[in-house]
Design a protein around this motif. Structure first.
Motif, short mmCIF file in Angstrom:
data_model
loop_
_atom_site.label_atom_id
_atom_site.label_comp_id
_atom_site.label_asym_id
_atom_site.label_seq_id
_atom_site.Cartn_x
_atom_site.Cartn_y
_atom_site.Cartn_z
N PRO A 49 32.41 28.88 -10.52
CA PRO A 49 32.56 27.84 -9.50
C PRO A 49 31.27 27.05 -9.31
O PRO A 49 30.55 27.24 -8.33
CB PRO A 49 32.95 28.62 -8.25
N THR A 50 30.98 26.21 -10.28
CA THR A 50 29.75 25.42 -10.20
C THR A 50 30.02 23.94 -10.04
O THR A 50 29.08 23.17 -9.89
CB THR A 50 28.88 25.63 -11.47
N THR A 51 31.28 23.54 -10.07
CA THR A 51 31.62 22.14 -9.88
C THR A 51 32.64 22.04 -8.75
O THR A 51 33.31 23.02 -8.42
CB THR A 51 32.22 21.53 -11.16
N PRO A 52 32.77 20.86 -8.17
CA PRO A 52 33.72 20.72 -7.05
C PRO A 52 35.14 21.15 -7.40
O PRO A 52 35.75 21.93 -6.66
CB PRO A 52 33.65 19.22 -6.73
N ALA A 53 35.69 20.67 -8.50
CA ALA A 53 37.08 20.99 -8.84
C ALA A 53 37.24 22.45 -9.26
O ALA A 53 38.30 23.04 -9.06
CB ALA A 53 37.60 20.07 -9.93
N ALA A 54 36.19 23.05 -9.82
CA ALA A 54 36.27 24.47 -10.18
C ALA A 54 36.47 25.31 -8.91
O ALA A 54 37.24 26.27 -8.90
CB ALA A 54 35.03 24.91 -10.93
N TRP A 55 35.80 24.93 -7.84
CA TRP A 55 35.99 25.63 -6.57
C TRP A 55 37.43 25.49 -6.07
O TRP A 55 38.03 26.44 -5.58
CB TRP A 55 35.03 25.11 -5.50
N ILE A 56 37.98 24.28 -6.21
CA ILE A 56 39.34 24.04 -5.73
C ILE A 56 40.35 24.82 -6.57
O ILE A 56 41.30 25.40 -6.04
CB ILE A 56 39.67 22.53 -5.72
#
Length: 193
Positions: free
Chosen positions: A113-120
């Motif tokens: 989870p290092t990018t915004p969409a990866a977190w989502i």
């Protein structure tokens, strides 16, 4: 309307979701949830209003809200993030589809989870306290609620916005979250009747 929200007051939310205390410095009050959220937005750390919205919304609605927030920032996202957002969009539109759930879970497990969409995507994979993820996809972050990942994703996207535009974008995201909370309250009230 506010009386129909999942959590009538900020204290109700903090009591039902103790993890929010790890994500926010603000202390809960007896203020109605919407008032508390707007007070956070006007306060010293307005980003906490994003976190509060993430916890205020039901998980699936929170993932959709985050998707909508990041969809307004697509010019700031790379191709991989845009592909992840498309997977999240498909999952939210058909969460019980046997096709979408494995795709979003695999995407969530395959990316740190290092990018915004990866977190989502991770939040979508955690939906239902991780029930969407295979045992092999469980990460060390799993004990956190989906709201934690939603908040992290929206805040990571917000961090990419130019400083002079950041507060107006933040405010728009919070207002969208509040509107979604009110819509969810109406929907749940109608379902109950």
């Amino acid at each position: 309307m506010a009386n129909e929200l999942r959590f009538k007051t900020a204290r109700d939310l903090f009591m039902a979701c103790p993890a929010v205390s790890r994500d926010m410095v603000a202390l809960p009050t007896e203020q109605p949830s919407i008032e508390f959220c707007r007070a956070l937005l006007a306060g010293r750390v307005p980003e906490e209003a994003i976190t509060f919205c993430a916890y205020l919304l039901p998980e699936r609605a929170a993932v959709w809200w985050a998707h909508e927030c990041l969809s307004h920032l697509t010019v700031l996202l790379d191709r991989t993030d845009q592909e992840l957002l498309a997977l999240v969009r498909d999952w939210v539109s058909e969460p019980d589809s046997p096709h979408h759930r494995p795709e979003v879970s695999k995407a969530a497990a395959g990316m740190p989870p290092t990018t915004p969409a990866a977190w989502i995507a991770l939040a979508a994979g955690w939906h239902g306290n991780g029930s969407a993820m295979d045992a092999s996809a469980v990460t060390t972050l799993q004990p956190m609620p989906a709201a934690h990942a939603v908040s992290a994703g929206v805040l990571a996207g917000l961090a990419r916005v130019a400083l002079e535009d950041r507060f107006s974008v933040l405010s728009a995201f919070v207002e969208m979250g509040i509107q979604m909370a009110e819509i969810e309250a109406l929907r749940q009230s109608a379902d109950a009747n």
